[in-house]
Design an enzyme around this catalytic site. Structure first.
Site, PDB file in Angstrom:
ATOM      1  CD  GLU A 180     -80.683 -26.161 -14.424  1.00 14.22           C
ATOM      2  OE1 GLU A 180     -80.609 -27.299 -14.945  1.00 14.22           O
ATOM      3  OE2 GLU A 180     -79.894 -25.771 -13.538  1.00 14.22           O
ATOM      4  CE  LYS A 204     -80.786 -19.565 -12.573  1.00 18.15           C
ATOM      5  NZ  LYS A 204     -80.560 -21.009 -12.835  1.00 18.15           N
ATOM      6  CG  ASP A 251     -81.502 -21.798  -9.618  1.00 20.67           C
ATOM      7  OD1 ASP A 251     -82.086 -21.515 -10.686  1.00 20.67           O
ATOM      8  OD2 ASP A 251     -80.268 -21.908  -9.526  1.00 20.67           O
ATOM      9  CD  GLU A 307     -74.114 -22.719 -16.111  1.00 20.14           C
ATOM     10  OE1 GLU A 307     -75.259 -22.600 -15.629  1.00 20.14           O
ATOM     11  OE2 GLU A 307     -73.176 -23.279 -15.510  1.00 20.14           O
TER      12      GLU A 307
HETATM   13  O1  KIV Z   1     -77.263 -22.070  -9.490  1.00 18.57           O
HETATM   14  C1  KIV Z   1     -76.574 -21.172 -10.003  1.00 18.57           C
HETATM   15  O2  KIV Z   1     -75.663 -20.617  -9.385  1.00 18.57           O
HETATM   16  C2  KIV Z   1     -76.876 -20.772 -11.368  1.00 18.57           C
HETATM   17  C3  KIV Z   1     -75.946 -19.806 -12.020  1.00 18.57           C
HETATM   18  C4  KIV Z   1     -74.722 -20.518 -12.431  1.00 18.57           C
HETATM   19  C5  KIV Z   1     -76.573 -19.101 -13.147  1.00 18.57           C
HETATM   20  O3  KIV Z   1     -77.811 -21.237 -11.934  1.00 18.57           O
END
Ligand code: KIV
Length: 272
Positions: free
Chosen positions: A123, A121, A91, A190
């Site tokens: 958002e 990843k 993330d 989500e």
């Molecule tokens: O940070 C995380 O755990 C997530 C998941 C909930 C997809 O983004």
């Protein structure tokens, strides 16, 4: 089911697309350290997300907002060391990709180069596509994340599901299309209604990975501490509990305390 050495080929973006095309659901979990990541990898997980949920799960924060890029690099390095099959996705934390595509690109590059991640990843949809495009045109695989995007919690004001109004549903569909056009290889959905998630899944040619988004997605992801019962108070209905580790650990540690107090641990056999 644990997999033998002969079937342990590294999961790639191409493999995920192949799985989607063959109708084989993708199983994903979060991981933040080498110990758990190794266990999940050996159990056959396809994707391990070093999620910024590390802020809630490991660091004890109420939100993911305080998590830093340096912390994500540290956690990703630990996960990467333990994994030989799963694709590791990291993330991008809050404020590491929103200011400009150039800054986003540099920070994503650090997650790939210094941390060894296989993909990043982030958002958002239409508002982040310039950053996604710059990354994907330069060899950085990007996973999108739509619906309830926890980094926007202060703007949303609650963790309720997203996409239940027509306006929100339309925006999620536009965002999914924009991410696909910008080169994203997969999208996390989500906490969106199951029928909307199924519609988005049918609309795009890249895998969707749901969390609280029903069974119509190409894969599922959960936060490991929730599904193994380490978090005791957070019990949303989309989390199936596969174990009650907090109970097991509390009981085991309680027994250890008693054994130490009663001097029944260690025995002569446990001593030198
Ligand atoms: O940070 C995380 O755990 C997530 C998941 C909930 C997809 O983004």
């Amino acid at each position: 089911m644990p997999q033998s050495a002969t079937t342990r080929k590294r999961v790639t973006t191409l493999r995920l697309i192949e799985m989607m095309q063959q109708g084989t659901p993708i199983a994903a979990l979060t991981a933040y350290d080498a110990l758990t990541a190794g266990i999940f990898d050996r159990a056959g997980i396809d994707v391990l997300l070093v999620g910024d949920s590390v802020g809630n799960v490991v660091q004890g924060h109420d939100t993911t907002i305080p998590v830093t890029l340096e912390q994500m690099i540290y956690h990703t390095q630990a996960v990467v060391r333990a994994v030989d099959r799963a694709m590791v996705v990291t993330d991008m934390p809050f404020m590491t990709y929103q200011a400009s595509p150039r800054e986003a690109f540099r920070n994503a590059g650090r997650l790939m180069k210094e941390a060894g991640s296989g993909a990043v990843k982030l958002e958002g949809g239409e508002r982040v596509v310039d950053a996604v495009k710059l990354m994907t045109e330069n060899g950085i695989p990007v996973m999108g994340h739509l619906g309830l995007t926890p980094q926007s919690i202060h703007q949303f004001g609650s963790y309720r599901e997203r996409g239940s109004s027509a306006d929100e549903a339309d925006q999620i569909k536009r965002d999914a299309e924009a991410l696909q056009n910008a080169g994203a290889f997969a999208i996390v959905l989500e906490k969106v209604p199951a029928d909307l998630a199924a519609e988005v899944t049918a609309m795009v040619d890249i895998p969707t990975i749901g969390i609280g988004a029903g069974s119509g997605c190409d894969g599922q992801i959960l936060v490991w501490a929730d599904m193994l019962g380490m978090t005791t108070e957070f019990r949303p209905r989309f989390v199936r509990r596969y174990a009650e580790l907090a109970e097991l650990m509390t009981s085991a540690v309680g027994t250890y305390v008693q054994d130490v107090r009663s001097r029944s641990f260690p025995t002569d056999e446990e001593s030198y």
